[in-house]
Design a protein around this motif. Structure first.
Motif, PDB file in Angstrom:
ATOM      1  N   LEU A 194     -11.072  19.584   4.508  1.00  0.00           N
ATOM      2  CA  LEU A 194     -11.333  19.008   5.826  1.00  0.00           C
ATOM      3  C   LEU A 194     -10.167  19.155   6.796  1.00  0.00           C
ATOM      4  O   LEU A 194     -10.382  19.315   8.009  1.00  0.00           O
ATOM      5  CB  LEU A 194     -11.675  17.521   5.660  1.00  0.00           C
ATOM      6  N   GLY A 195      -8.936  19.133   6.305  1.00  0.00           N
ATOM      7  CA  GLY A 195      -7.772  19.075   7.192  1.00  0.00           C
ATOM      8  C   GLY A 195      -7.711  20.224   8.182  1.00  0.00           C
ATOM      9  O   GLY A 195      -7.545  20.004   9.392  1.00  0.00           O
ATOM     10  N   TRP A 196      -7.819  21.459   7.712  1.00  0.00           N
ATOM     11  CA  TRP A 196      -7.678  22.607   8.614  1.00  0.00           C
ATOM     12  C   TRP A 196      -8.841  22.699   9.594  1.00  0.00           C
ATOM     13  O   TRP A 196      -8.683  23.197  10.714  1.00  0.00           O
ATOM     14  CB  TRP A 196      -7.516  23.904   7.819  1.00  0.00           C
ATOM     15  N   LYS A 197      -9.995  22.176   9.207  1.00  0.00           N
ATOM     16  CA  LYS A 197     -11.151  22.216  10.096  1.00  0.00           C
ATOM     17  C   LYS A 197     -10.988  21.204  11.239  1.00  0.00           C
ATOM     18  O   LYS A 197     -11.301  21.516  12.401  1.00  0.00           O
ATOM     19  CB  LYS A 197     -12.430  21.944   9.295  1.00  0.00           C
ATOM     20  N   LEU A 198     -10.516  20.007  10.921  1.00  0.00           N
ATOM     21  CA  LEU A 198     -10.232  19.038  11.977  1.00  0.00           C
ATOM     22  C   LEU A 198      -9.196  19.585  12.954  1.00  0.00           C
ATOM     23  O   LEU A 198      -9.330  19.448  14.172  1.00  0.00           O
ATOM     24  CB  LEU A 198      -9.731  17.725  11.373  1.00  0.00           C
ATOM     25  N   ASP A 199      -8.173  20.223  12.417  1.00  0.00           N
ATOM     26  CA  ASP A 199      -7.121  20.782  13.258  1.00  0.00           C
ATOM     27  C   ASP A 199      -7.684  21.837  14.201  1.00  0.00           C
ATOM     28  O   ASP A 199      -7.370  21.848  15.403  1.00  0.00           O
ATOM     29  CB  ASP A 199      -6.034  21.385  12.365  1.00  0.00           C
ATOM     30  N   ALA A 200      -8.517  22.739  13.685  1.00  0.00           N
ATOM     31  CA  ALA A 200      -9.083  23.805  14.517  1.00  0.00           C
ATOM     32  C   ALA A 200      -9.943  23.231  15.632  1.00  0.00           C
ATOM     33  O   ALA A 200      -9.912  23.710  16.776  1.00  0.00           O
ATOM     34  CB  ALA A 200      -9.895  24.761  13.655  1.00  0.00           C
ATOM     35  N   VAL A 201     -10.709  22.194  15.330  1.00  0.00           N
ATOM     36  CA  VAL A 201     -11.568  21.583  16.349  1.00  0.00           C
ATOM     37  C   VAL A 201     -10.723  20.851  17.379  1.00  0.00           C
ATOM     38  O   VAL A 201     -10.957  20.965  18.596  1.00  0.00           O
ATOM     39  CB  VAL A 201     -12.585  20.631  15.676  1.00  0.00           C
ATOM     40  N   LEU A 202      -9.727  20.098  16.933  1.00  0.00           N
ATOM     41  CA  LEU A 202      -8.897  19.339  17.864  1.00  0.00           C
ATOM     42  C   LEU A 202      -8.120  20.246  18.810  1.00  0.00           C
ATOM     43  O   LEU A 202      -7.882  19.892  19.966  1.00  0.00           O
ATOM     44  CB  LEU A 202      -7.926  18.451  17.084  1.00  0.00           C
ATOM     45  N   ARG A 203      -7.732  21.427  18.351  1.00  0.00           N
ATOM     46  CA  ARG A 203      -6.994  22.366  19.201  1.00  0.00           C
ATOM     47  C   ARG A 203      -7.908  23.256  20.028  1.00  0.00           C
ATOM     48  O   ARG A 203      -7.424  24.122  20.769  1.00  0.00           O
ATOM     49  CB  ARG A 203      -6.068  23.232  18.338  1.00  0.00           C
ATOM     50  N   GLY A 204      -9.209  23.056  19.900  1.00  0.00           N
ATOM     51  CA  GLY A 204     -10.141  23.853  20.679  1.00  0.00           C
ATOM     52  C   GLY A 204     -10.326  25.264  20.160  1.00  0.00           C
ATOM     53  O   GLY A 204     -10.912  26.111  20.844  1.00  0.00           O
ATOM     54  N   ARG A 205      -9.851  25.542  18.934  1.00  0.00           N
ATOM     55  CA  ARG A 205     -10.011  26.871  18.354  1.00  0.00           C
ATOM     56  C   ARG A 205     -11.376  27.070  17.715  1.00  0.00           C
ATOM     57  O   ARG A 205     -11.755  28.191  17.371  1.00  0.00           O
ATOM     58  CB  ARG A 205      -8.915  27.135  17.314  1.00  0.00           C
ATOM     59  N   ALA A 206     -12.107  25.963  17.516  1.00  0.00           N
ATOM     60  CA  ALA A 206     -13.439  26.045  16.922  1.00  0.00           C
ATOM     61  C   ALA A 206     -14.302  24.932  17.496  1.00  0.00           C
ATOM     62  O   ALA A 206     -13.794  23.893  17.940  1.00  0.00           O
ATOM     63  CB  ALA A 206     -13.364  25.932  15.402  1.00  0.00           C
ATOM     64  N   ALA A 207     -15.608  25.150  17.480  1.00  0.00           N
ATOM     65  CA  ALA A 207     -16.561  24.147  17.955  1.00  0.00           C
ATOM     66  C   ALA A 207     -16.726  23.049  16.904  1.00  0.00           C
ATOM     67  O   ALA A 207     -16.362  23.218  15.731  1.00  0.00           O
ATOM     68  CB  ALA A 207     -17.899  24.803  18.239  1.00  0.00           C
ATOM     69  N   HIS A 208     -17.311  21.924  17.315  1.00  0.00           N
ATOM     70  CA  HIS A 208     -17.531  20.807  16.398  1.00  0.00           C
ATOM     71  C   HIS A 208     -18.414  21.206  15.221  1.00  0.00           C
ATOM     72  O   HIS A 208     -18.374  20.562  14.164  1.00  0.00           O
ATOM     73  CB  HIS A 208     -18.158  19.628  17.144  1.00  0.00           C
ATOM     74  N   ALA A 209     -19.201  22.249  15.382  1.00  0.00           N
ATOM     75  CA  ALA A 209     -20.069  22.693  14.295  1.00  0.00           C
ATOM     76  C   ALA A 209     -19.277  23.074  13.054  1.00  0.00           C
ATOM     77  O   ALA A 209     -19.813  23.049  11.939  1.00  0.00           O
ATOM     78  CB  ALA A 209     -20.926  23.869  14.753  1.00  0.00           C
ATOM     79  N   LEU A 210     -18.002  23.426  13.221  1.00  0.00           N
ATOM     80  CA  LEU A 210     -17.183  23.760  12.061  1.00  0.00           C
ATOM     81  C   LEU A 210     -17.113  22.579  11.096  1.00  0.00           C
ATOM     82  O   LEU A 210     -17.035  22.768   9.873  1.00  0.00           O
ATOM     83  CB  LEU A 210     -15.772  24.160  12.508  1.00  0.00           C
ATOM     84  N   LEU A 211     -17.163  21.357  11.623  1.00  0.00           N
ATOM     85  CA  LEU A 211     -17.075  20.182  10.762  1.00  0.00           C
ATOM     86  C   LEU A 211     -18.317  20.008   9.897  1.00  0.00           C
ATOM     87  O   LEU A 211     -18.266  19.336   8.863  1.00  0.00           O
ATOM     88  CB  LEU A 211     -16.834  18.925  11.602  1.00  0.00           C
ATOM     89  N   ASP A 212     -19.427  20.600  10.301  1.00  0.00           N
ATOM     90  CA  ASP A 212     -20.629  20.536   9.462  1.00  0.00           C
ATOM     91  C   ASP A 212     -20.441  21.317   8.164  1.00  0.00           C
ATOM     92  O   ASP A 212     -21.105  21.042   7.162  1.00  0.00           O
ATOM     93  CB  ASP A 212     -21.840  21.077  10.214  1.00  0.00           C
ATOM     94  N   THR A 213     -19.551  22.314   8.187  1.00  0.00           N
ATOM     95  CA  THR A 213     -19.332  23.090   6.973  1.00  0.00           C
ATOM     96  C   THR A 213     -18.566  22.295   5.920  1.00  0.00           C
ATOM     97  O   THR A 213     -18.534  22.693   4.748  1.00  0.00           O
ATOM     98  CB  THR A 213     -18.566  24.393   7.273  1.00  0.00           C
ATOM     99  N   TYR A 214     -17.955  21.197   6.308  1.00  0.00           N
ATOM    100  CA  TYR A 214     -17.283  20.336   5.335  1.00  0.00           C
ATOM    101  C   TYR A 214     -18.312  19.809   4.334  1.00  0.00           C
ATOM    102  O   TYR A 214     -18.141  19.925   3.115  1.00  0.00           O
ATOM    103  CB  TYR A 214     -16.569  19.202   6.064  1.00  0.00           C
ATOM    104  N   GLN A 215     -19.401  19.246   4.818  1.00  0.00           N
ATOM    105  CA  GLN A 215     -20.466  18.796   3.912  1.00  0.00           C
ATOM    106  C   GLN A 215     -21.121  19.978   3.218  1.00  0.00           C
ATOM    107  O   GLN A 215     -21.400  19.932   2.013  1.00  0.00           O
ATOM    108  CB  GLN A 215     -21.530  18.013   4.672  1.00  0.00           C
ATOM    109  N   GLU A 216     -21.360  21.045   3.957  1.00  0.00           N
ATOM    110  CA  GLU A 216     -22.011  22.219   3.382  1.00  0.00           C
ATOM    111  C   GLU A 216     -21.257  22.732   2.162  1.00  0.00           C
ATOM    112  O   GLU A 216     -21.874  23.128   1.161  1.00  0.00           O
ATOM    113  CB  GLU A 216     -22.093  23.321   4.447  1.00  0.00           C
ATOM    114  N   GLU A 217     -19.926  22.701   2.213  1.00  0.00           N
ATOM    115  CA  GLU A 217     -19.128  23.224   1.120  1.00  0.00           C
ATOM    116  C   GLU A 217     -18.815  22.192   0.044  1.00  0.00           C
ATOM    117  O   GLU A 217     -18.814  22.512  -1.153  1.00  0.00           O
ATOM    118  CB  GLU A 217     -17.824  23.811   1.667  1.00  0.00           C
ATOM    119  N   ARG A 218     -18.558  20.971   0.432  1.00  0.00           N
ATOM    120  CA  ARG A 218     -18.063  19.991  -0.533  1.00  0.00           C
ATOM    121  C   ARG A 218     -19.162  19.188  -1.231  1.00  0.00           C
ATOM    122  O   ARG A 218     -18.976  18.757  -2.373  1.00  0.00           O
ATOM    123  CB  ARG A 218     -17.086  19.031   0.154  1.00  0.00           C
ATOM    124  N   ARG A 219     -20.300  18.967  -0.594  1.00  0.00           N
ATOM    125  CA  ARG A 219     -21.331  18.160  -1.252  1.00  0.00           C
ATOM    126  C   ARG A 219     -21.874  18.835  -2.512  1.00  0.00           C
ATOM    127  O   ARG A 219     -22.066  18.169  -3.543  1.00  0.00           O
ATOM    128  CB  ARG A 219     -22.462  17.829  -0.274  1.00  0.00           C
TER     129      ARG A 219
END
Length: 566
Positions: A314-339
């Protein structure tokens, strides 16, 4: 939007501390709250698996964990009242691609201390005595109401994101309305941290399996403190005895160890293992990690380690979203990968629990006649250890990973042949953990490891040179490295991996690592020119052959907002 912090982490256990360390080293403003007044000193989850040590390596704290823990194990196991196994289990030495031992035992409080020290070195801290009482979110952020239980003072904190790392009874999960579904086992367990005199002080662990249940004692450190665990069955009236020194003393005496003196318990606890998982890991700007998202039997030592992996994902994905390098949709992949990983852990730990702890006569017979004797075989022990090491965890089905093997003819002798193509198919795939390997770097060819290249907050581009060694091939590989660097900037570091022990003259303006023994080429099945992009969390995001820029840039453009057009 005005916020007090970028990320509010609720819970300062291993999951929350790992996430906080990762965010702080990325420069993300992060606050960590815990309702406890002071750090606890309970052993709880007491084993770090190899993959967690690799995470700690990346965070710069693996050495501290290894120094504090125990890697040489000795097990004395009794079955049906008789000695059944006396096993010496030395730490498995580093293997090609796997630099850390199979298991490090250290109490959870000590693991948390190592993480807190790492967090402090990064400028972070834990705010103890701060209890979350309410959450509300809108399109711009989350408002958390926090109370100091000692003074009753209330504070409203504003954060861009909140991550609940606050355990199986998560307040964040409850306030967010995320359901956790599952069931509890019928078996009841007691455990505690107790000073013991009379057992050998040679680091041996003890376990007893018999018709009356399970009892185990594991040394925690050199001070004589042991973690004691036991299964407890209800009496004729249905009453369950709770954890106490008197109970543990009786259980030892019943197994012929009445001479052992147990005293000064610093922690006593009761629990019935629960197998449950949340419906979703994210609700808007609130996310869950660790036991807040999944709970299961401690069989196999997976709980704490799975939470550490959640945080690392989760850490690098939050960072990418907070810096505007990725859309919020990137955070959906956290559940997609970890669940899916958590569901697999729930299944495997549940099977392990039934195999070793079920009181059912058929399972007892299977354990005593088949499973325990099988532990004498090194191949069985290694298979069991490999099964819980978390090195095989991967994300091949993730929407974040891709690969291409076009067999494109480059016209310079670098195209792969049929045998090369077969080897490439058998190599690590996109979504797999990127293996370690020994290489040489720098002008003097100093020995280093791929994990040394990966360490940090960046992605890593590895461009493997094939055997042809042509000028045209070097120009193409250099151009690919340059274009990926231009697209991602400081978020990527690119390396040309050259077989042999001499740096080619045509690679003067790019970073090169030498692979004299072809260890890295072998680990990555790079018999011909190929490319691997490794994510910040050490998983392969993309691979292709040959090492042309277009496909990898296309993949990156589907995930990130690039600094240069693809």
């Amino acid at each position: 939007m005005t916020t007090d912090t970028d990320v509010l982490v609720v819970g300062a256990g291993p999951t929350g501390l790992t996430l906080a360390c990762d965010l702080h080293r990325r420069g993300v403003d992060c606050r960590v709250l815990d309702r406890a007044v002071t750090p606890h000193v309970r052993s709880r989850g007491k084993g770090l698996q190899p993959r967690s040590l690799e995470v700690f390596d990346d965070l710069g704290i693996a050495g501290a964990a290894l120094a504090a823990g125990r890697t040489h194990h000795h097990l004395r196991l009794y079955s049906g009242g008789r000695p059944a196994l006396d096993l010496d289990l030395p730490a498995r030495p580093p293997q090609p691609g796997v630099p850390y031992p199979n298991l490090v035992v250290l109490p959870q409080w000590r693991t948390e201390q190592v993480l807190r020290d790492g967090l402090a070195a990064l400028g972070g801290t834990v705010e103890y005595g701060r209890e979350l009482t309410d959450l509300s979110q809108d399109d711009d952020g989350v408002t958390a109401t926090v109370v100091d239980p000692g003074t009753g003072a209330t504070e409203a904190l504003r954060a861009a994101f909140v991550v609940g790392c606050d355990g199986g009874s998560s307040r964040v999960r409850t306030l967010t309305g995320i359901a956790m579904r599952g069931a509890s086992h019928d078996e009841h367990f007691v455990l505690g941290d107790v000073l013991i005199e009379g057992l050998p002080a040679d680091g041996s662990s003890f376990a007893w399996f018999d018709d009356d249940g399970y009892l185990a004692a594991d040394p925690l450190d050199g001070s004589g403190t042991w973690q004691v665990q036991a299964s407890v069955r209800p009496d004729t009236s249905g009453k369950l005895e709770t954890a106490s020194l008197e109970l543990f003393r009786r259980l030892f005496a019943e197994r012929g160890f009445g001479h052992v003196r147990l005293h000064d318990a610093t922690w006593l606890s009761d629990f019935s293992p629960r197998v449950a998982i949340v419906d979703r890991y994210r609700a808007g700007r609130v996310l869950l990690a660790g036991d807040a998202a999944h709970v299961h039997s401690p069989a196999g030592g997976q709980g704490m380690n799975t939470g550490i992996q959640d945080a690392y994902n989760l850490g690098w994905k939050l960072d990418a979203v907070l810096r505007g390098r990725a859309a919020h949709a990137l955070l959906d992949t956290y559940q997609e990968e970890r669940r899916p990983v958590a569901r697999a852990v729930l299944t495997s730990s549940d099977l392990g629990h039934s195999a070793f702890f079920s009181p059912h006569p058929a399972m007892t017979l299977l354990r005593n006649r088949v499973l325990v004797p099988a532990l004498r075989l090194a191949v069985i022990r290694n298979r069991l250890l490999d099964g819980v090491a978390e090195l095989d965890v991967g994300y091949r089905d993730s929407s974040l990973v891709d690969e291409a093997a076009t067999g494109e003819h480059t016209g310079d002798g670098e195209a792969a042949g049929l045998v090369d193509a077969v080897r490439f198919r058998r190599g690590p795939h996109a979504g797999d953990r990127a293996p370690d390997a020994e290489v040489r770097a720098g002008d003097n060819g100093a020995p280093t490891r791929l994990f040394d290249l990966f360490r940090g907050t960046h992605s890593t581009l590895l461009v493997f040179d094939g055997p042809a060694a042509t000028d045209a091939g070097y120009r193409r590989m250099t151009a690919t490295a340059r274009r990926v660097r231009a697209a991602l900037g400081d978020d990527v570091r690119a390396w040309i991996v050259v077989p042999g022990d001499r740096r080619p003259e045509h690679l003067d303006d790019v970073d090169v690592v030498l692979d004299p023994d072809r260890d890295a080429h072998h680990r990555y099945a790079a018999a011909a020119e190929s490319l691997y992009l490794v994510r910040p969390d050490g998983y392969i995001a993309y691979r292709s052959r040959p090492a042309t820029a277009g496909p990898v840039l296309g993949h990156l453009g589907s995930v990130f907002r690039l600094q240069a057009p693809a």
